[in-house]
Motif scaffolding. Structure first.
Motif, mmCIF file in Angstrom:
data_model
loop_
_atom_site.group_PDB
_atom_site.id
_atom_site.type_symbol
_atom_site.label_atom_id
_atom_site.label_comp_id
_atom_site.label_asym_id
_atom_site.label_seq_id
_atom_site.Cartn_x
_atom_site.Cartn_y
_atom_site.Cartn_z
ATOM 1 N N PHE A 100 0.841 -1.211 0.000
ATOM 2 C CA PHE A 100 0.000 0.000 0.000
ATOM 3 C C PHE A 100 0.874 1.258 0.000
ATOM 4 O O PHE A 100 0.639 2.194 -0.770
ATOM 5 N N VAL A 101 1.893 1.275 0.843
ATOM 6 C CA VAL A 101 2.792 2.442 0.887
ATOM 7 C C VAL A 101 3.440 2.632 -0.488
ATOM 8 O O VAL A 101 3.439 3.734 -1.047
ATOM 9 N N ASP A 102 3.964 1.538 -1.057
ATOM 10 C CA ASP A 102 4.667 1.633 -2.337
ATOM 11 C C ASP A 102 3.738 2.146 -3.451
ATOM 12 O O ASP A 102 4.164 2.897 -4.320
ATOM 13 N N ALA A 103 2.491 1.727 -3.414
ATOM 14 C CA ALA A 103 1.548 2.157 -4.461
ATOM 15 C C ALA A 103 1.094 3.595 -4.255
ATOM 16 O O ALA A 103 0.761 4.293 -5.215
ATOM 17 N N THR A 104 1.064 4.043 -3.004
ATOM 18 C CA THR A 104 0.448 5.335 -2.710
ATOM 19 C C THR A 104 1.409 6.511 -2.878
ATOM 20 O O THR A 104 0.979 7.602 -3.256
ATOM 21 N N VAL A 105 2.695 6.298 -2.595
ATOM 22 C CA VAL A 105 3.649 7.421 -2.674
ATOM 23 C C VAL A 105 3.599 8.116 -4.044
ATOM 24 O O VAL A 105 3.445 9.341 -4.111
ATOM 25 N N PRO A 106 3.699 7.375 -5.161
ATOM 26 C CA PRO A 106 3.627 8.075 -6.459
ATOM 27 C C PRO A 106 2.286 8.760 -6.700
ATOM 28 O O PRO A 106 2.230 9.802 -7.365
ATOM 29 N N GLN A 107 1.200 8.211 -6.159
ATOM 30 C CA GLN A 107 -0.117 8.851 -6.322
ATOM 31 C C GLN A 107 -0.144 10.182 -5.574
ATOM 32 O O GLN A 107 -0.727 11.163 -6.045
ATOM 33 N N ALA A 108 0.496 10.214 -4.396
ATOM 34 C CA ALA A 108 0.549 11.461 -3.622
ATOM 35 C C ALA A 108 1.343 12.515 -4.387
ATOM 36 O O ALA A 108 0.996 13.707 -4.363
ATOM 37 N N GLU A 109 2.398 12.065 -5.071
ATOM 38 C CA GLU A 109 3.213 13.019 -5.854
ATOM 39 C C GLU A 109 2.392 13.638 -6.977
ATOM 40 O O GLU A 109 2.405 14.857 -7.179
ATOM 41 N N VAL A 110 1.657 12.810 -7.691
ATOM 42 C CA VAL A 110 0.819 13.327 -8.788
ATOM 43 C C VAL A 110 -0.203 14.315 -8.228
ATOM 44 O O VAL A 110 -0.466 15.371 -8.801
ATOM 45 N N LEU A 111 -0.748 13.985 -7.087
ATOM 46 C CA LEU A 111 -1.775 14.831 -6.476
ATOM 47 C C LEU A 111 -1.181 16.136 -5.952
ATOM 48 O O LEU A 111 -1.843 17.174 -5.937
ATOM 49 N N GLY A 112 0.064 16.075 -5.505
ATOM 50 C CA GLY A 112 0.703 17.270 -4.947
ATOM 51 C C GLY A 112 0.469 17.426 -3.461
ATOM 52 O O GLY A 112 0.474 18.543 -2.937
ATOM 53 N N VAL A 113 0.272 16.311 -2.751
ATOM 54 C CA VAL A 113 0.167 16.384 -1.288
ATOM 55 C C VAL A 113 1.392 15.714 -0.661
ATOM 56 O O VAL A 113 2.061 14.906 -1.295
ATOM 57 N N THR A 114 1.631 16.081 0.610
ATOM 58 C CA THR A 114 2.746 15.497 1.351
ATOM 59 C C THR A 114 2.191 14.436 2.293
ATOM 60 O O THR A 114 1.254 14.712 3.043
#
Ligand code: 3HC
Length: 311
Positions: free
Chosen positions: A227-241
């Motif tokens: 879950f962590v591995d999949a979510t980090v790039p999604q957070a980057e696209v979204l622009g949240v920390t």
């Protein structure tokens, strides 16, 4: 004999076969499934509440229609799951009684408040995202009715995850106040989502046997890492920390490292002392009590039909 039945069961499990309701199964296997499936059903039903709070305040007709559909899907998931648990010989009344009396567990995540509209998007993106990560392997669970229910549940969850992420993408393109709302919701929800996967493998009393029986296919910690591995790039696209200073790529492991989860807070919440536990249960009990006339009317109707059939 019992030994022969046990041997046949073990052989079926080892061959990755499915167990069906009328098959012989060890009592402990039945008990574990009733525990997990009923907890899962309760989570779906209680999970309707945090988002249901926002239906009347959705910012547009489109968002409202999506949210109503999503919350209704969660209700449907709860009903399939109660039915799957009933095939193991436990009644819905018993399961509801356990929930309403505070005896039964349900997912920790639903005991936190939804303070702003971005929470609805974040629940879709992160909470439903975590739920899918855990539920995809359950489609291959050794108990047939549970595995089959999960196929449809996962398809619907995928829609839930996407609608949440899309709602957040729109907010992130809006005003600074909207971006702040998204970041605030992410800050409050991130760590709770990591805890959703359950205690670390070393402290998970049910894991070894669950894996042996083919109920669990991937461990709590491995799912959490995925879950962590999949979510980090999604957070980057979204622009949240993501609110974790220790979150960083570890090239040696080929995974993201992440910080320590507050397990004390998790257990407090699981054991009924989270911020919203009392309110969530009280809402469910009230809804159940207020629905008594519907159940009574359905029974009266069925009795009348049966009497007519006798004439
Ligand atoms: N919240 C509450 N209790 C939890 C928990 C959580 N996030 N994680 C673990 N626990 C409980 C377990 O139920 C167990 O308690 P019990 O022995 O009294 O039943 C205890 O903590 C120890 O945990 P284990 O890891 O040993 O337990 P399991 O082997 O059962 O693993 C699990 C826990 C991974 C949650 C597993 O039960 C599971 O996969 N369940 C099915 C999925 C599920 O219930 N999802 C619910 C959330 S998602 C959802 O509802 C959909 C959303 O879209 C609305």
């Amino acid at each position: 004999t019992e030994a022969a039945l046990q041997a046949a069961f073990d052989e079926r499990i080892d061959a990755d076969g499915r167990i069906e309701p009328r098959d012989w199964m060890p009592d402990a296997y039945r008990k574990t499934l009733v525990r997990q499936i009923s907890q899962h059903a309760h989570s779906e039903i209680v999970g309707m509440l945090p988002e249901g709070n926002w239906i009347s305040r959705a910012p547009s007709l489109k968002r409202k229609a999506i949210l109503i559909a999503k919350v209704q899907d969660e209700g449907g998931h709860g009903l399939y799951l109660y039915s799957a648990a009933e095939t193991l010989g436990t009644s819905r009344d018993e399961m509801l009684q356990a929930l309403h009396s505070g005896k039964a567990k349900y997912s920790s995540i639903f005991n936190y408040p939804t303070l702003n509209w971005a929470d609805v998007g974040v629940i879709g993106w992160l909470v439903d995202g975590a739920a899918i990560m855990n539920q995809i392997p359950l489609c291959r669970c050794s108990y047939g009715p549970y595995a089959r229910a999960m196929v449809r549940v996962c398809k619907e969850e995928s829609f839930h995850q996407r609608q949440g992420y899309e709602a957040l993408l729109v907010m992130m393109k809006g005003s600074q106040a909207q971006r702040d709302m998204v970041q605030d919701a992410v800050n409050r929800t991130w760590w709770k989502c990591l805890a959703m996967f359950g205690p670390p493998d070393a402290d998970s009393p049910n894991s070894v046997q669950g894996m042996r029986w083919g109920i669990k296919r991937i461990s709590n910690d491995d799912l959490r890492q995925k879950f962590v591995d999949a979510t980090v790039p999604q957070a980057e696209v979204l622009g949240v920390t993501l609110p974790d200073p220790d979150l960083k790529w570890n090239a040696e492991r080929g995974h993201y490292d992440y910080g320590a989860i507050d397990w004390d807070e998790f257990w407090q919440t699981v054991n009924g002392k989270g911020p919203m536990n009392r309110e969530r249960l009280a809402t469910r009990v009230k809804a159940y009590d207020e629905g008594a006339w519907v159940r009574n009317a359905a029974v009266a109707h069925a009795d009348k039909q049966a009497q007519r059939a006798l004439k």
